[in-house]
Design an enzyme around this catalytic site. Sequence first.
Site, short mmCIF file in Angstrom:
data_model
loop_
_atom_site.label_atom_id
_atom_site.label_comp_id
_atom_site.label_asym_id
_atom_site.label_seq_id
_atom_site.Cartn_x
_atom_site.Cartn_y
_atom_site.Cartn_z
N GLY A 178 0.83 -1.50 -0.29
CA GLY A 178 0.40 -0.05 0.12
C GLY A 178 0.97 0.74 0.32
CE1 TYR A 186 15.10 2.22 -3.61
CE2 TYR A 186 16.54 0.54 -3.97
CZ TYR A 186 15.60 0.96 -2.93
OH TYR A 186 16.75 1.16 -1.82
CE1 TYR A 474 14.39 4.02 0.75
CE2 TYR A 474 15.71 5.23 -0.56
CZ TYR A 474 15.40 3.98 0.55
OH TYR A 474 15.42 3.07 -0.09
C1 LIG Z 1 12.85 -1.33 6.41
C2 LIG Z 1 12.93 -0.75 5.64
C3 LIG Z 1 13.27 -1.35 4.26
C4 LIG Z 1 13.04 -0.40 3.02
N1 LIG Z 1 13.06 -0.80 0.85
C5 LIG Z 1 12.92 -0.38 0.87
C6 LIG Z 1 12.79 -1.05 -0.25
O1 LIG Z 1 14.39 -1.55 -0.97
N2 LIG Z 1 12.53 -0.02 -1.79
C7 LIG Z 1 12.13 0.44 -1.78
O2 LIG Z 1 11.96 1.66 -2.58
N3 LIG Z 1 11.10 1.48 -0.56
C8 LIG Z 1 11.90 0.95 0.46
N4 LIG Z 1 11.52 0.98 1.87
C9 LIG Z 1 10.65 2.45 2.31
C10 LIG Z 1 9.40 2.10 2.02
O3 LIG Z 1 9.62 1.78 0.35
C11 LIG Z 1 8.45 2.72 2.43
O4 LIG Z 1 8.95 3.47 3.69
C12 LIG Z 1 6.84 2.83 1.92
O5 LIG Z 1 6.48 3.94 1.94
C13 LIG Z 1 6.50 1.96 3.27
O6 LIG Z 1 5.18 1.65 3.09
P1 LIG Z 1 4.13 0.73 4.23
O7 LIG Z 1 2.52 0.42 3.26
O8 LIG Z 1 5.10 -0.28 4.62
O9 LIG Z 1 3.58 1.98 5.00
P2 LIG Z 1 3.30 2.72 5.60
O10 LIG Z 1 3.64 3.19 6.60
O11 LIG Z 1 1.80 2.14 5.82
O12 LIG Z 1 2.70 4.20 4.54
C14 LIG Z 1 3.49 4.82 4.30
C15 LIG Z 1 2.75 6.10 3.70
O13 LIG Z 1 1.78 5.70 1.93
C16 LIG Z 1 0.37 5.58 3.23
N5 LIG Z 1 -0.26 4.33 2.80
C17 LIG Z 1 -0.18 3.20 3.08
N6 LIG Z 1 -0.83 2.76 2.65
C18 LIG Z 1 -1.96 3.20 1.72
C19 LIG Z 1 -2.91 3.09 1.08
N7 LIG Z 1 -3.49 1.49 0.85
N8 LIG Z 1 -3.73 3.92 0.09
C20 LIG Z 1 -3.08 5.35 0.58
N9 LIG Z 1 -1.69 5.44 1.13
C21 LIG Z 1 -1.73 4.95 2.23
C22 LIG Z 1 1.03 6.19 4.26
O14 LIG Z 1 -0.54 6.87 5.21
C23 LIG Z 1 2.23 6.35 4.57
O15 LIG Z 1 2.22 7.64 4.22
C24 LIG Z 1 11.87 0.45 3.68
C25 LIG Z 1 11.42 1.24 4.70
C26 LIG Z 1 12.00 0.33 5.23
C27 LIG Z 1 11.35 0.69 6.77
#
Ligand SMILES: Cc1cc2nc3c(=O)[nH]c(=O)nc-3n(C[C@H](O)[C@H](O)[C@H](O)COP(=O)(O)OP(=O)(O)OC[C@H]3O[C@@H](n4cnc5c(N)ncnc54)[C@H](O)[C@@H]3O)c2cc1C
Length: 533
Positions: A178, A186, A474
């Site tokens: 999401g 990526y 990020y």
């Molecule tokens: C340990 C770690 C490893 C990572 N590795 C990578 C990587 O390899 N490649 C890369 O590109 N990125 C990477 N990231 C970054 C990651 O892609 C972002 O932090 C991403 O936004 C996380 O998505 P989430 O659903 O887990 O987070 P959440 O905290 O749930 O969401 C992130 C943001 O999106 C919003 N959001 C969530 N779900 C929805 C939805 N369904 N509809 C609308 N808005 C929504 C939230 O409100 C928030 O603003 C990594 C992050 C961490 C902490």
Amino acid sequence: MTSLSSSMLPFLLILLFPFSWGTSAHTHEDFLQCLSLYSEDSAATSKVIYTPNNTSYATVLQFSIRNLRFNSSKLTPVVIVTPTILSHIQATIHCSQKHNLQIRIRSGGHDYEGLSYMSVLPFVILDLINLRKITVDLSTKTAWVQAGATLGELYYSIAEKSRTLAFPAGACHTVGVGGQFSGGGYGGLLRKYGLAADNVIDAELIDANGRVLDRESMGEDLFWAIRGGGGNSFGVVTAWKVNLVEVPPTVTVFAVPKVLKENATKLIHRWQYVANKLPEDIVIAAYVNRINSSQGGNPTIQATFTSLFLGGVDRLLPLMQESFPELGLVKDDCIELSWIEFALFLAGFPSNASLDVLLDRTPQSITSFKAKSDYVKQPLPETALEGMWETFFEKDIESPSLFMVPYGGKMEEISESSIPFPHRAGNLYKIHYYVAWTEEGKEASERHISWIRRLYSYMTPYVSKNPREAYVNYRDLDLGINNLAGNTSYKQASIWGRKYFKNNFDKLVRIKTEVDPANFFRNEQSIPPFSSW
Ligand SMILES: Cc1cc2nc3c(=O)[nH]c(=O)nc-3n(C[C@H](O)[C@H](O)[C@H](O)COP(=O)(O)OP(=O)(O)OC[C@H]3O[C@@H](n4cnc5c(N)ncnc54)[C@H](O)[C@@H]3O)c2cc1C
Ligand SMILES: *[C@@H]1O[C@H](CO)[C@@H](O)[C@H](O)[C@H]1NC(C)=O
Ligand SMILES: *[C@@H]1O[C@H](CO)[C@@H](O)[C@H](O)[C@H]1NC(C)=O
Ligand SMILES: *[C@@H]1O[C@H](CO)[C@@H](O)[C@H](O)[C@H]1NC(C)=O
Ligand SMILES: *[C@@H]1O[C@H](CO)[C@@H](O)[C@H](O)[C@H]1NC(C)=O
Ligand SMILES: *[C@@H]1O[C@H](CO)[C@@H](O)[C@H](O)[C@H]1NC(C)=O
Ligand SMILES: *[C@@H]1O[C@H](CO)[C@@H](O)[C@H](O)[C@H]1NC(C)=O
Ligand SMILES: *[C@@H]1O[C@H](CO)[C@@H](O)[C@H](O)[C@H]1NC(C)=O
């Protein structure tokens, strides 16, 4: 932002807006009553609602916190809703609007600044953890994946049906689709297939009016905006339809570490000229951290060259000999495996581990961290690298690291305006600066945050300028924040907006104005509508 510590923000906002959003003692009861009135089956609905009175409130809240910096007892959403059906989301949107509550959407909870579960205004967490169905269709090589699923769950579901189909998203298996696909996403396949968002072909979204839309009914502009424009701006994405991509049955990985004495600096310097020009079947990323050397335990810098090659070791070795002989790669450094075993390897598991570990939503370790990103368009001189290393030796900085990801290949073939993610041709690589710590307390937190801000400032002359570009996944609130009252000026938002989206920011603002003019979906870095200028 450097002089204004982010911990001061709540106080400033309270000073600025003392009355409008004060939670009345009844807010959550009114909200609950609204939800039950609005729901067809209120008994069933109550099972997905957690207030501070429910014993599992804290467990549900903390379960998807991925940065311990924000695991605070001050974190108190009025209600957490964990929808199991779409009407729960529609009810939550309706009742939040009625009772003046903000919504924070959470999928995997990896937001770097905790925006999916924190707000200084009274808010509801819409936690999509129960919406994680995945349907893989081999005949069309596509999949529908619900937004609350993790990357590990997606990779697992694909691997169950095929070992030669994959999806080009991130490395960490606990990240939510999401949030990640909303900001780009990526992983090891980026030079071959681009970003996750480049491979999204349809979506299901609930807008501020509670309408359930798909690509056709939302229209191409909104569909463009949600693929990389960042989460929590345009609506709640409930599912993505993605194109699966082909991978060979055997891929090869290596992770070759080199410390300073082994010419780490020269190798990184050379890597800058090589990695982005290699064939798109190979990605060689560079991870840099500080380790204690074996002799005497003196700290040194280690650069680890980590690679995924879409083919066997017999093709990889001559390629490396020709293009990057300085690394001295030998057959013993390489492991041949399947793509899904590579996913296990990346997630830190042995490649013979059961695939089930990909379904575990709890990371192996969680710490406090702060990160930032930069794009590099001209190779850094060796002296700039050495200057970075020096900062790694500063006193009492626990775990500093850099992750440098080469671009080129497919990343430079896709146009800057194809989706909102604009960092394409002309970028040699991206730097992810990261510092993690386990020491508790405010002082430790401030020390590490101030360290990474100084490193970022040191890098100014060497990286992209006007704007200094950054990757929205990020997330970094140091780049600028919105006024949470909702009346953020265009000028104010374009400071961070152009860093993440370059000129795509204006189109994002135009689309936001059409689909959410009241700015209901908002956070510290959501796209503002024109009406609020
Ligand atoms: C340990 C770690 C490893 C990572 N590795 C990578 C990587 O390899 N490649 C890369 O590109 N990125 C990477 N990231 C970054 C990651 O892609 C972002 O932090 C991403 O936004 C996380 O998505 P989430 O659903 O887990 O987070 P959440 O905290 O749930 O969401 C992130 C943001 O999106 C919003 N959001 C969530 N779900 C929805 C939805 N369904 N509809 C609308 N808005 C929504 C939230 O409100 C928030 O603003 C990594 C992050 C961490 C902490
Ligand atoms: C939380 O408590 C309320 C009553 O206070 C109850 O109706 C609801 O079902 C509880 N939620 C869960 C998930 O058990
Ligand atoms: C919690 O429950 C008590 C009674 O058990 C009630 O008085 C109070 O209003 C409830 N508060 C919340 C936040 O649900
Ligand atoms: C988060 O904080 C709570 C106490 O407030 C604690 O019980 C929990 O273990 C913490 N989470 C992690 C992952 O450390
Ligand atoms: C480091 O590079 C120099 C040449 O610049 C070379 O002579 C030396 O052998 C290299 N050291 C290692 C450990 O590879
Ligand atoms: C490295 O050395 C320092 C100082 O001796 C020590 O505190 C630290 O635990 C060591 N780190 C590792 C990973 O061994
Ligand atoms: C994986 O391989 C290691 C040896 O390389 C072995 O010790 C371990 O038992 C294996 N694990 C599984 C789950 O097969
Ligand atoms: C936003 O609105 C608040 C309250 O209405 C007001 O105090 C503030 O000055 C406004 N800010 C901007 C940037 O217009």
